[in-house]
Design a protein around this motif. Sequence first.
Motif, PDB file in Angstrom:
ATOM      1  N   ASN A 185     -15.311  21.489   6.060  1.00  0.00           N
ATOM      2  CA  ASN A 185     -15.452  22.924   5.827  1.00  0.00           C
ATOM      3  C   ASN A 185     -14.502  23.498   4.781  1.00  0.00           C
ATOM      4  O   ASN A 185     -14.738  24.579   4.270  1.00  0.00           O
ATOM      5  N   HIS A 186     -13.417  22.784   4.462  1.00  0.00           N
ATOM      6  CA  HIS A 186     -12.441  23.404   3.577  1.00  0.00           C
ATOM      7  C   HIS A 186     -11.899  22.465   2.499  1.00  0.00           C
ATOM      8  O   HIS A 186     -12.006  22.745   1.312  1.00  0.00           O
ATOM      9  N   TYR A 187     -11.319  21.355   2.886  1.00  0.00           N
ATOM     10  CA  TYR A 187     -10.591  20.502   1.956  1.00  0.00           C
ATOM     11  C   TYR A 187     -11.489  19.680   1.032  1.00  0.00           C
ATOM     12  O   TYR A 187     -11.060  19.252  -0.031  1.00  0.00           O
ATOM     13  N   ARG A 188     -12.705  19.435   1.424  1.00  0.00           N
ATOM     14  CA  ARG A 188     -13.584  18.549   0.675  1.00  0.00           C
ATOM     15  C   ARG A 188     -13.766  19.014  -0.771  1.00  0.00           C
ATOM     16  O   ARG A 188     -13.675  18.214  -1.700  1.00  0.00           O
ATOM     17  N   ARG A 189     -14.014  20.274  -0.965  1.00  0.00           N
ATOM     18  CA  ARG A 189     -14.273  20.784  -2.308  1.00  0.00           C
ATOM     19  C   ARG A 189     -13.118  20.466  -3.262  1.00  0.00           C
ATOM     20  O   ARG A 189     -13.314  19.955  -4.357  1.00  0.00           O
ATOM     21  N   GLY A 190     -11.900  20.725  -2.842  1.00  0.00           N
ATOM     22  CA  GLY A 190     -10.732  20.472  -3.686  1.00  0.00           C
ATOM     23  C   GLY A 190     -10.497  18.998  -3.933  1.00  0.00           C
ATOM     24  O   GLY A 190     -10.175  18.587  -5.057  1.00  0.00           O
ATOM     25  N   LEU A 191     -10.644  18.179  -2.896  1.00  0.00           N
ATOM     26  CA  LEU A 191     -10.426  16.745  -3.063  1.00  0.00           C
ATOM     27  C   LEU A 191     -11.481  16.115  -3.965  1.00  0.00           C
ATOM     28  O   LEU A 191     -11.164  15.226  -4.768  1.00  0.00           O
ATOM     29  N   ILE A 192     -12.704  16.554  -3.862  1.00  0.00           N
ATOM     30  CA  ILE A 192     -13.765  16.024  -4.722  1.00  0.00           C
ATOM     31  C   ILE A 192     -13.487  16.403  -6.176  1.00  0.00           C
ATOM     32  O   ILE A 192     -13.669  15.584  -7.083  1.00  0.00           O
ATOM     33  N   GLU A 193     -13.012  17.626  -6.423  1.00  0.00           N
ATOM     34  CA  GLU A 193     -12.672  18.029  -7.789  1.00  0.00           C
ATOM     35  C   GLU A 193     -11.516  17.188  -8.331  1.00  0.00           C
ATOM     36  O   GLU A 193     -11.528  16.782  -9.493  1.00  0.00           O
ATOM     37  N   LEU A 194     -10.508  16.937  -7.508  1.00  0.00           N
ATOM     38  CA  LEU A 194      -9.395  16.074  -7.919  1.00  0.00           C
ATOM     39  C   LEU A 194      -9.877  14.675  -8.248  1.00  0.00           C
ATOM     40  O   LEU A 194      -9.395  14.047  -9.195  1.00  0.00           O
ATOM     41  N   LEU A 195     -10.803  14.194  -7.471  1.00  0.00           N
ATOM     42  CA  LEU A 195     -11.344  12.859  -7.689  1.00  0.00           C
ATOM     43  C   LEU A 195     -12.016  12.759  -9.054  1.00  0.00           C
ATOM     44  O   LEU A 195     -11.973  11.703  -9.698  1.00  0.00           O
ATOM     45  N   GLY A 196     -12.604  13.859  -9.513  1.00  0.00           N
ATOM     46  CA  GLY A 196     -13.231  13.867 -10.823  1.00  0.00           C
ATOM     47  C   GLY A 196     -12.231  13.864 -11.968  1.00  0.00           C
ATOM     48  O   GLY A 196     -12.556  13.486 -13.092  1.00  0.00           O
ATOM     49  N   VAL A 197     -10.999  14.256 -11.714  1.00  0.00           N
ATOM     50  CA  VAL A 197      -9.982  14.360 -12.747  1.00  0.00           C
ATOM     51  C   VAL A 197      -9.069  13.134 -12.780  1.00  0.00           C
ATOM     52  O   VAL A 197      -8.672  12.679 -13.847  1.00  0.00           O
ATOM     53  N   LEU A 198      -8.732  12.611 -11.617  1.00  0.00           N
ATOM     54  CA  LEU A 198      -7.788  11.500 -11.535  1.00  0.00           C
ATOM     55  C   LEU A 198      -8.491  10.152 -11.653  1.00  0.00           C
ATOM     56  O   LEU A 198      -9.651  10.007 -11.286  1.00  0.00           O
ATOM     57  N   GLU A 199      -7.746   9.177 -12.124  1.00  0.00           N
ATOM     58  CA  GLU A 199      -8.252   7.807 -12.213  1.00  0.00           C
ATOM     59  C   GLU A 199      -7.314   6.907 -11.414  1.00  0.00           C
ATOM     60  O   GLU A 199      -6.095   6.937 -11.619  1.00  0.00           O
ATOM     61  N   PHE A 200      -7.877   6.113 -10.522  1.00  0.00           N
ATOM     62  CA  PHE A 200      -7.080   5.213  -9.694  1.00  0.00           C
ATOM     63  C   PHE A 200      -7.338   3.778 -10.110  1.00  0.00           C
ATOM     64  O   PHE A 200      -8.476   3.390 -10.370  1.00  0.00           O
ATOM     65  N   ARG A 201      -6.261   2.979 -10.151  1.00  0.00           N
ATOM     66  CA  ARG A 201      -6.363   1.573 -10.537  1.00  0.00           C
ATOM     67  C   ARG A 201      -5.436   0.749  -9.674  1.00  0.00           C
ATOM     68  O   ARG A 201      -4.481   1.254  -9.097  1.00  0.00           O
ATOM     69  N   SER A 202      -5.721  -0.550  -9.660  1.00  0.00           N
ATOM     70  CA  SER A 202      -4.843  -1.505  -8.993  1.00  0.00           C
ATOM     71  C   SER A 202      -5.068  -2.874  -9.615  1.00  0.00           C
ATOM     72  O   SER A 202      -6.198  -3.246  -9.926  1.00  0.00           O
ATOM     73  N   ASN A 203      -3.984  -3.610  -9.795  1.00  0.00           N
ATOM     74  CA  ASN A 203      -4.076  -4.967 -10.323  1.00  0.00           C
ATOM     75  C   ASN A 203      -4.422  -5.973  -9.241  1.00  0.00           C
ATOM     76  O   ASN A 203      -4.816  -7.092  -9.532  1.00  0.00           O
ATOM     77  N   ASN A 204      -4.266  -5.582  -8.000  1.00  0.00           N
ATOM     78  CA  ASN A 204      -4.483  -6.478  -6.870  1.00  0.00           C
ATOM     79  C   ASN A 204      -5.892  -6.276  -6.320  1.00  0.00           C
ATOM     80  O   ASN A 204      -6.286  -5.169  -5.959  1.00  0.00           O
ATOM     81  N   SER A 205      -6.647  -7.352  -6.237  1.00  0.00           N
ATOM     82  CA  SER A 205      -8.034  -7.246  -5.759  1.00  0.00           C
ATOM     83  C   SER A 205      -8.128  -6.910  -4.271  1.00  0.00           C
ATOM     84  O   SER A 205      -9.175  -6.481  -3.806  1.00  0.00           O
ATOM     85  N   ALA A 206      -7.048  -7.072  -3.532  1.00  0.00           N
ATOM     86  CA  ALA A 206      -7.063  -6.741  -2.100  1.00  0.00           C
ATOM     87  C   ALA A 206      -7.230  -5.243  -1.868  1.00  0.00           C
ATOM     88  O   ALA A 206      -7.709  -4.829  -0.815  1.00  0.00           O
ATOM     89  N   TYR A 207      -6.864  -4.436  -2.844  1.00  0.00           N
ATOM     90  CA  TYR A 207      -6.943  -2.980  -2.703  1.00  0.00           C
ATOM     91  C   TYR A 207      -8.177  -2.409  -3.399  1.00  0.00           C
ATOM     92  O   TYR A 207      -8.373  -1.206  -3.442  1.00  0.00           O
TER      93      TYR A 207
END
Length: 137
Positions: free
Chosen positions: A40-62
């Motif tokens: 009801n509240h946090y989803r909108r903001g987190l989805i927008e952040l997800l569109g701006v940020l890029e996440f990476r990892s060198n480890n295939s376990a993650y």
Amino acid sequence: MFPAVRGGEQTLKELVHEYRTKGPVYRRTVQTTLKASYTNHYRRGLIELLGVLEFRSNNSAYRPVIDSLDLVARYAKAGNTTYYPLGETAPEHRGTTGQWSELVHRADQRGRQRVVRMVYEVTTFQALREQLRCKEV
């Protein structure tokens, strides 16, 4: 029975209190409240952040969490559909196999096992939070 327990009756009362405040009923209440707040509240903001940020990892376990974030982003504009489409595979990660597993995977009206979108998103963001804290992602 009290003489057999160190601390007597008080210790048993404390054990009962701890079970009631941290047991399965309490856990289910926390999960339901968290899901409702996110939906009801946090989803909108987190989805927008997800569109701006890029996440990476060198480890295939993650990698499953990063793949899960891609799935969440792909269906972010799909409206309030309850489940992911039947052909879609949702990557399993620490959050989806733990205490949330019975809420993430649910049978639909025809009895097919489906992944509940909002709950899956909550568990994915929780897993991301844990991995960011440890600098795994």
